[in-house]
Design a protein around this motif. Structure first.
Motif, PDB file in Angstrom:
ATOM      1  N   SER A  41       1.249  -1.381  -0.229  1.00 63.12           N
ATOM      2  CA  SER A  41       0.582  -0.183   0.429  1.00 63.12           C
ATOM      3  C   SER A  41       1.066   0.883  -0.503  1.00 63.12           C
ATOM      4  N   GLY A  42       1.753   1.466   0.976  1.00 61.60           N
ATOM      5  CA  GLY A  42       2.813   2.427   0.504  1.00 61.60           C
ATOM      6  C   GLY A  42       2.779   2.858   1.446  1.00 61.60           C
ATOM      7  N   ASN A  43       2.207   2.609   2.661  1.00 63.00           N
ATOM      8  CA  ASN A  43       2.289   3.160   3.489  1.00 63.00           C
ATOM      9  C   ASN A  43       3.382   2.910   4.661  1.00 63.00           C
ATOM     10  N   ILE A  44       3.562   3.670   5.774  1.00 57.75           N
ATOM     11  CA  ILE A  44       4.728   3.068   6.148  1.00 57.75           C
ATOM     12  C   ILE A  44       4.942   2.340   8.054  1.00 57.75           C
ATOM     13  N   GLY A  45       3.325   2.328   8.019  1.00 54.82           N
ATOM     14  CA  GLY A  45       2.713   1.448   9.983  1.00 54.82           C
ATOM     15  C   GLY A  45       3.132   0.107   9.918  1.00 54.82           C
ATOM     16  N   ALA A  46       2.654  -0.496  10.372  1.00 54.04           N
ATOM     17  CA  ALA A  46       2.837  -1.935  10.704  1.00 54.04           C
ATOM     18  C   ALA A  46       2.334  -2.500  10.155  1.00 54.04           C
ATOM     19  N   ALA A  47       1.049  -2.541   9.375  1.00 53.73           N
ATOM     20  CA  ALA A  47      -0.197  -3.511   8.729  1.00 53.73           C
ATOM     21  C   ALA A  47       1.332  -3.720   7.473  1.00 53.73           C
ATOM     22  N   ASN A  48       1.576  -2.633   6.786  1.00 45.43           N
ATOM     23  CA  ASN A  48       2.301  -2.575   5.220  1.00 45.43           C
ATOM     24  C   ASN A  48       3.596  -3.434   5.658  1.00 45.43           C
ATOM     25  N   ALA A  49       4.282  -2.424   7.151  1.00 45.50           N
ATOM     26  CA  ALA A  49       5.638  -3.442   7.749  1.00 45.50           C
ATOM     27  C   ALA A  49       5.551  -5.101   7.664  1.00 45.50           C
ATOM     28  N   LEU A  50       4.196  -5.374   7.635  1.00 48.70           N
ATOM     29  CA  LEU A  50       4.183  -6.846   7.738  1.00 48.70           C
ATOM     30  C   LEU A  50       3.861  -8.084   6.131  1.00 48.70           C
ATOM     31  N   LYS A  55       6.550 -10.993   9.682  1.00 48.35           N
ATOM     32  CA  LYS A  55       6.430 -11.255  11.194  1.00 48.35           C
ATOM     33  C   LYS A  55       7.463 -10.029  11.620  1.00 48.35           C
ATOM     34  N   ARG A  56       8.484 -10.343  11.530  1.00 55.69           N
ATOM     35  CA  ARG A  56       9.999  -9.687  12.497  1.00 55.69           C
ATOM     36  C   ARG A  56       9.474  -8.198  11.888  1.00 55.69           C
ATOM     37  N   GLY A  57       9.473  -7.930  10.610  1.00 53.46           N
ATOM     38  CA  GLY A  57      10.151  -6.400  10.714  1.00 53.46           C
ATOM     39  C   GLY A  57       7.665  -5.444  10.266  1.00 53.46           C
ATOM     40  N   GLY A  58       7.228  -6.225  11.149  1.00 54.36           N
ATOM     41  CA  GLY A  58       5.999  -5.706  11.122  1.00 54.36           C
ATOM     42  C   GLY A  58       6.054  -5.267  12.379  1.00 54.36           C
ATOM     43  N   ALA A  59       6.241  -6.990  13.418  1.00 61.37           N
ATOM     44  CA  ALA A  59       6.454  -6.221  14.756  1.00 61.37           C
ATOM     45  C   ALA A  59       7.522  -5.312  15.099  1.00 61.37           C
ATOM     46  N   SER A  60       8.232  -4.867  14.531  1.00 61.38           N
ATOM     47  CA  SER A  60       9.585  -4.837  15.203  1.00 61.38           C
ATOM     48  C   SER A  60       8.996  -2.262  14.679  1.00 61.38           C
ATOM     49  N   VAL A  61       8.007  -2.365  13.568  1.00 60.31           N
ATOM     50  CA  VAL A  61       7.617  -1.331  13.709  1.00 60.31           C
ATOM     51  C   VAL A  61       6.600  -0.572  14.419  1.00 60.31           C
ATOM     52  N   PHE A  62       5.745  -1.831  14.433  1.00 61.82           N
ATOM     53  CA  PHE A  62       5.105  -1.457  15.455  1.00 61.82           C
ATOM     54  C   PHE A  62       5.457  -1.417  16.524  1.00 61.82           C
TER      55      PHE A  62
END
Length: 219
Positions: A41-50, A55-62
């Protein structure tokens, strides 16, 4: 009064700068050698990071986004109220006002990051971290429960975020009784988060929003 107003303005600036740290971009570039803004989506938040980093990248951003909210919440909920003269501002509770100012500051910083040409994320992770330290653990956990239930039922992270923002408005009336300014600021923060999800809301209405999936392998 002028001194207290100056302190409130400084609190907002500090919370805004904390919220503006674009952890999604930093982690994607440093650890994954990509720019999260060019993935999914191009968003910088946890959902797009996931989706973009697993999972590791998404959890880190969150956790990091939530962490900057916690720091802003500590400033507004613990440190600043010691310095602000509530009587000079004509309010009964400096902690309520400072907490609400910190919330708006970190949410706006995250959504309108000056480091990304005043673009950013959707504000839900940073808001939760801040709320935990300002309105308290129980109301913050109610917010988290609303988010989790909606995501579990629909698998739309965006819908969970929007409903959590909606829930904040009546919660603020309960938590900040007798502090109209604090209630108004919480509602402004909630409405800003909803506004940030306007594209998601449109896609949900048209059946085009992507649902959360844990099937993608980590890179």
């Amino acid at each position: 009064m002028a001194a207290s107003l100056g302190l409130i303005a400084l609190l907002f600036a500090c919370a805004f700068l904390l919220g503006s740290i674009p952890w999604g971009v930093i982690i994607s570039r440093v650890a994954y050698k990509k720019d999260i803004r060019n993935v999914g989506s191009g968003n910088i938040g946890a959902a797009n990071a996931l989706r973009a980093m697993g999972k590791r990248g998404g959890a880190s951003v969150f956790l990091l986004d939530m962490g900057k909210g916690v720091l802003a919440g500590l400033l507004g909920g613990v440190i600043w109220p010691r310095w602000v003269d509530a009587a000079s501002l004509g309010i009964a509770d400096a902690r309520a006002l400072c907490g609400a100012v910190a919330l708006v500051g970190c949410v706006w910083g995250h959504i309108f990051s000056p480091w990304l040409k005043f673009k950013g994320g959707k504000g839900i992770s940073v808001a939760f971290g801040c709320l935990f330290c300002t309105i308290g653990p129980i109301p913050a956990l109610i917010e988290l429960a609303v988010f989790i239930v909606m995501v579990a039922l629909t698998r739309y992270v965006s819908l969970g975020s929007v409903m959590a923002a909606v829930a904040l408005m009546p919660l603020s009336f309960f938590v900040y009784q007798g502090s109209p300014a604090s209630i108004a600021l919480c509602c402004i923060a909630a409405l800003t988060v909803i506004w940030a999800h306007r594209g998601n809301i449109s896609r949900i209405a048209h059946g085009e929003e992507r649902r959360l999936s844990f099937k993608k392998k980590e890179e």
